[in-house]
Motif scaffolding. Structure first.
Motif, mmCIF file in Angstrom:
data_model
loop_
_atom_site.group_PDB
_atom_site.id
_atom_site.type_symbol
_atom_site.label_atom_id
_atom_site.label_comp_id
_atom_site.label_asym_id
_atom_site.label_seq_id
_atom_site.Cartn_x
_atom_site.Cartn_y
_atom_site.Cartn_z
ATOM 1 N N GLU A 1 0.760 -1.111 0.037
ATOM 2 C CA GLU A 1 -0.041 0.098 0.030
ATOM 3 C C GLU A 1 0.870 1.250 -0.223
ATOM 4 N N PHE A 2 0.298 2.464 -0.285
ATOM 5 C CA PHE A 2 1.145 3.911 -0.391
ATOM 6 C C PHE A 2 0.378 4.772 -0.163
ATOM 7 N N ASP A 3 0.762 6.014 -0.032
ATOM 8 C CA ASP A 3 -0.093 7.062 0.353
ATOM 9 C C ASP A 3 -0.334 7.705 -1.079
ATOM 10 N N ASN A 4 -1.586 7.949 -1.298
ATOM 11 C CA ASN A 4 -2.129 8.283 -2.735
ATOM 12 C C ASN A 4 -1.247 9.873 -3.044
ATOM 13 N N SER A 5 -0.811 10.542 -2.215
ATOM 14 C CA SER A 5 -0.407 11.983 -2.422
ATOM 15 C C SER A 5 0.893 12.141 -2.490
ATOM 16 N N TYR A 6 1.565 11.959 -3.514
ATOM 17 C CA TYR A 6 3.020 11.941 -3.500
ATOM 18 C C TYR A 6 3.633 12.926 -4.792
ATOM 19 N N GLY A 7 4.852 13.124 -4.779
ATOM 20 C CA GLY A 7 5.170 13.841 -6.051
ATOM 21 C C GLY A 7 5.783 12.806 -7.135
ATOM 22 N N ASP A 8 7.161 12.935 -7.028
ATOM 23 C CA ASP A 8 7.796 12.066 -8.215
ATOM 24 C C ASP A 8 7.773 10.598 -7.811
ATOM 25 N N LEU B 1 6.889 3.493 -5.478
ATOM 26 C CA LEU B 1 6.252 3.854 -6.996
ATOM 27 C C LEU B 1 6.765 5.140 -7.439
ATOM 28 N N VAL B 2 7.257 5.010 -8.740
ATOM 29 C CA VAL B 2 8.065 5.914 -9.067
ATOM 30 C C VAL B 2 7.478 6.501 -10.613
ATOM 31 N N ARG B 3 6.976 7.745 -10.384
ATOM 32 C CA ARG B 3 6.381 8.444 -11.671
ATOM 33 C C ARG B 3 7.559 8.979 -12.583
ATOM 34 N N THR B 4 7.729 8.156 -13.841
ATOM 35 C CA THR B 4 8.664 8.292 -14.479
ATOM 36 C C THR B 4 8.413 9.456 -15.664
ATOM 37 N N GLN B 5 7.280 9.346 -16.095
ATOM 38 C CA GLN B 5 6.542 10.333 -16.921
ATOM 39 C C GLN B 5 5.309 11.106 -16.472
ATOM 40 N N GLU B 6 5.342 12.493 -17.052
ATOM 41 C CA GLU B 6 4.046 12.898 -16.295
ATOM 42 C C GLU B 6 2.647 12.364 -17.004
ATOM 43 N N LYS B 7 1.806 12.466 -16.132
ATOM 44 C CA LYS B 7 0.542 11.889 -16.723
ATOM 45 C C LYS B 7 0.411 10.277 -17.245
ATOM 46 N N MET B 8 1.387 9.637 -16.764
ATOM 47 C CA MET B 8 1.490 8.261 -17.011
ATOM 48 C C MET B 8 1.369 7.411 -15.539
ATOM 49 N N ASN B 9 1.149 6.249 -15.392
ATOM 50 C CA ASN B 9 0.897 5.551 -14.145
ATOM 51 C C ASN B 9 2.414 5.256 -13.810
ATOM 52 N N PRO B 10 2.702 5.247 -12.371
ATOM 53 C CA PRO B 10 3.946 5.069 -11.693
ATOM 54 C C PRO B 10 4.344 3.671 -12.206
ATOM 55 N N ILE B 11 5.687 3.510 -12.189
ATOM 56 C CA ILE B 11 6.247 2.200 -12.126
ATOM 57 C C ILE B 11 6.698 1.743 -10.816
ATOM 58 N N VAL B 12 6.722 0.396 -10.703
ATOM 59 C CA VAL B 12 6.894 -0.111 -9.177
ATOM 60 C C VAL B 12 8.295 -0.640 -9.357
#
Length: 205
Positions: A130-137, A151-162
């Motif tokens: 589980e994770f906190d839904n409010s995060y930056g990168d 969870l890493v958001r590698t591209q804007e507007k795209m789902n993060p990768i694990v």
DNA sequence: GCGACAG
DNA sequence: ATCTTGTCGC
């Protein structure tokens, strides 16, 4: 299915996974991925140095085990083994989970432990945690009271990768190297290129 | 019992 | 993963 024996096997081996940085400097990066067409598997391992591809190895084989979630390594390790063993590198990215797994022993851990190399697992969806839904990168992924991945958001507007530790690297470093290795796509460039190459090899045969 | 379930 | 067309957006 696999049964409790398989789970005990994963639990046991997970004890040998090291979550500390066991390397000096990272020059050569490599990534592996597999594509399928019926019962034919196409594996590709791509290595890069300073943003330039230095080696590409492909392998065609047949999976000898069905796909069972959380026992992914039983199906894919024998296949990626043939390509990975021919590609020396300082850090290997595996398309799949590492410690972010029910028994903390996903394909990336299995691969890292076998080859005794720094390994990071990168996956497109969460298997556990589980994770906190409010995060930056990026943000940590928690499971059984510990951070097993991120969870890493590698591209804007795209789902993060694990991202998770495979072996011989800390979670923080795994996240850092993943972010440094992403270029214009969702996954680290070596994994993205391995995906394209395995797909291309499969189509042209 | 029901839903979820890396690629 | 794979089966599949068009389509919205940078």
């Amino acid at each position: 299915m696999i049964g409790k024996g398989g789970e005990r096997f994963q639990h046991l081996l997970s004890e040998y996974v090291r979550e500390e940085d066991c390397f000096e400097k990272v020059v050569t990066l490599a990534g592996v991925d597999v594509s399928y067409k019926g019962d034919i598997a196409s594996v590709a391992c791509v290595a890069m140095e300073e943003g330039v591809v230095t080696q590409e190895v492909t392998w065609i084989g047949q999976p000898s085990f069905p796909y069972v979630s959380s026992f992914f390594a039983l199906r894919e390790f024998p296949l990626i083994y043939e390509a990975v063993r021919r590609v020396p590198c300082d850090l290997l990215f595996v398309h799949g989970h590492g410690r972010a797994h029910p028994r903390k022993f996903g394909l990336a851990c299995h691969t890292g432990l076998y080859f005794q190399r720094p390994t990071v697992g990168v996956a497109g969806r969460i298997l556990v945690g589980e994770f906190d839904n409010s995060y930056g990168d990026w943000t940590y992924l928690h499971f059984q009271n510990e951070a097993v991945g991120a969870l890493v958001r590698t591209q804007e507007k795209m789902n993060p990768i694990v991202v998770s530790v495979g072996h011989m690297i800390s979670l923080k470093s795994a996240v850092d190297y993943t972010r440094l290795s992403v270029m214009a796509h969702r996954f680290p460039e070596v994994v993205h290129l391995a995906h394209l190459l395995s797909r291309k090899t499969l189509d042209s045969r």
